[in-house]
Design an enzyme around this catalytic site. Structure first.
Site, PDB file in Angstrom:
ATOM      1  CG  HIS A  12      18.306  -4.920  34.975  1.00 31.98           C
ATOM      2  ND1 HIS A  12      19.640  -5.245  35.034  1.00 31.98           N
ATOM      3  CD2 HIS A  12      17.876  -4.927  36.259  1.00 31.98           C
ATOM      4  CE1 HIS A  12      19.990  -5.434  36.297  1.00 31.98           C
ATOM      5  NE2 HIS A  12      18.935  -5.250  37.055  1.00 31.98           N
ATOM      6  CG  HIS A  59      17.609  -9.533  39.991  1.00 32.76           C
ATOM      7  ND1 HIS A  59      17.974  -9.558  38.667  1.00 32.76           N
ATOM      8  CD2 HIS A  59      17.680  -8.230  40.363  1.00 32.76           C
ATOM      9  CE1 HIS A  59      18.258  -8.321  38.267  1.00 32.76           C
ATOM     10  NE2 HIS A  59      18.087  -7.496  39.279  1.00 32.76           N
ATOM     11  CG  HIS A 193      16.220   0.659  42.068  1.00 31.77           C
ATOM     12  ND1 HIS A 193      17.504   0.710  41.585  1.00 31.77           N
ATOM     13  CD2 HIS A 193      15.876  -0.654  42.022  1.00 31.77           C
ATOM     14  CE1 HIS A 193      17.913  -0.498  41.252  1.00 31.77           C
ATOM     15  NE2 HIS A 193      16.961  -1.361  41.514  1.00 31.77           N
ATOM     16  CD  GLU A 240      20.085  -3.567  40.119  1.00 35.97           C
ATOM     17  OE1 GLU A 240      19.468  -4.574  40.466  1.00 35.97           O
ATOM     18  OE2 GLU A 240      19.604  -2.722  39.329  1.00 35.97           O
TER      19      GLU A 240
END
Lengths: 279, 129
Positions: A12, A59, A193, A240
């Site tokens: 996302h 977030h 990431h 995540e």
């Protein structure tokens, strides 16, 4: 009866949303990303789900450091796209499904998952970018959405095994909802990431692809990976990916793979995407 | 008994746990306040005056003024909160991340196009590259 017919998993990355919002989706850099979703967009146009249970992480948007729920379910009628610091994304308001959401909350809490119930919150890129990659830029989103927000920002975060088990509990809850609804569950975030510190930019294609393989064929084994392996191998924000296991837990052990896509990079991140149907 | 923190030997990486969150509470809440446009305007107009409204440490304030994200993280900041600062500055997440690596934005962007930073040699502190 309501039934969970399929799962969609996807990264996302906020830059993907920004590329679409700013008319850059046909630039070669972004075309490589959006092309990976073309088949999925056709597939979902045929599937016409009524409701998407959308697993994502906030977030630092709706939840500040004042209150950090581990698992939260949105029971509201609608959710506004959030202003994350550069103005809200120009995307439709997200319509909820309060009746199914409260049913799931009731059932899942009785199955010993201590969900936090949220009746008002704005939703950030974690929720709206997956809608954008699957539906493009419509006037209104063609599905109702039940947000499931998972804390993967403040450690310790829930384990993969706990996430898989929550998915199973959600499946039981949906199976006992009387209205005839075609429900999908989406797991979002990842893949490898790292956005912070001197190690920012870490990508691990081999690890990611093994994750995609095992997600389909060995979800129980995959759920046993400890947090530290995600951090070391997939970067600090690669954690995540535990959220994908909630979606997997809501499917049968055997699933029918429809589509798989993997691409590096989108901004700082490896993009991964799967479409799986319940058999 | 000490808590289990197996993530302290990952190079160039700070895991945002409850202890870090406690240290960085006001820094992160300051950053989050920049989600509101009127606050962004006030911060842009006078960084120091706006920072002085928050009970942050001098070190945290100096780190913000210097836009030194590694120093902010060391003093309890979390990247998703701190992202509100570089967003307010008009920077992308890639530009924000690049600033922490000692590389130029162009070098960092090229590294990502080449497949990103390899995990080889980057898993453990002191590991040979």
């Amino acid at each position: 009866m309501a039934r969970i017919t399929a799962a969609v998993t996807t990264s996302h990355v906020p830059a993907i949303g920004a590329a679409l919002d700013n008319g850059k989706s046909h630039e070669p850099y972004w075309q490589k990303v959006f092309a990976g979703y073309a088949k999925s967009k056709e597939w979902i146009a045929e599937q016409k789900p009524d409701v998407v249970i959308l697993v994502y992480n906030d977030h630092a948007t709706a939840f500040s450091l004042d209150i950090v729920p581990t698992f939260a379910i949105g029971c509201a009628a609608s959710y506004q796209p959030a202003d994350e610091g550069w103005g809200p994304r120009p995307v439709p308001v997200v319509e909820g499904h309060p009746a199914l959401a409260t049913h799931i909350a009731h059932s899942v809490i009785q199955q010993d998952f201590d969900l936090t119930i949220v009746n008002k919150m704005d939703v950030d890129h974690g929720l709206t970018v997956p809608l954008s990659v699957m539906f493009g830029q419509p006037e209104a989103w063609p599905v109702k959405v039940i947000p499931i927000a998972v804390n993967v920002v403040l450690y310790p975060v829930p384990s993969g095994a706990r996430c898989l088990a929550l998915g199973r509990a959600i499946r039981k809850a949906v199976d006992t909802f009387d209205e005839d609804l075609n429900v999908q569950i989406w797991g979002t975030g990842g893949m490898s990431h790292q956005l912070q510190g001197p190690r920012a930019g870490l990508i691990n294609q081999e690890w990611d692809n093994r994750f995609l393989d095992r997600f389909v064929n060995d979800p129980v084994g995959l759920s046993e990976i400890p947090h530290i392996e995600y951090v070391r191998e997939a970067g600090s924000e690669g954690i995540e990916l535990v959220m994908w296991l909630i979606a997997r837990g809501a499917l049968n052990a055997q699933v029918k793979p429809i589509h798989r896509f993997y691409h590096v990079p989108a901004s700082n991140t490896a993009v991964g995407h799967l479409v799986l149907e319940n058999t | 008994m000490a808590l289990d923190k197996p993530y302290l030997d990952v190079p160039g990486t700070t895991i945002f746990d409850a202890e870090q969150a406690q240290k960085g509470y006001h820094l992160n809440m300051f950053a989050m306040s920049l989600m509101k446009a009127p606050n962004r305007d006030r911060f842009r107009a006078d960084n120091s005056a706006y920072l002085n409204e928050w009970p942050m440490t001098q070190n945290q304030k100096e780190a913000v003024l210097a836009r030194d994200y590694n120093r902010m993280i060391a003093s309890g900041g979390n990247i998703y909160f701190l992202a509100k600062i570089f967003s307010c500055d008009g920077l992308s997440f890639q530009q924000g991340a690049a600033s922490m690596t000692g590389m130029t934005q162009e070098q960092y962007a090229q590294m990502m196009l080449n497949g990103g930073r390899s995990p080889e040699g980057n898993r453990y502190l002191g590991e040979k590259k």
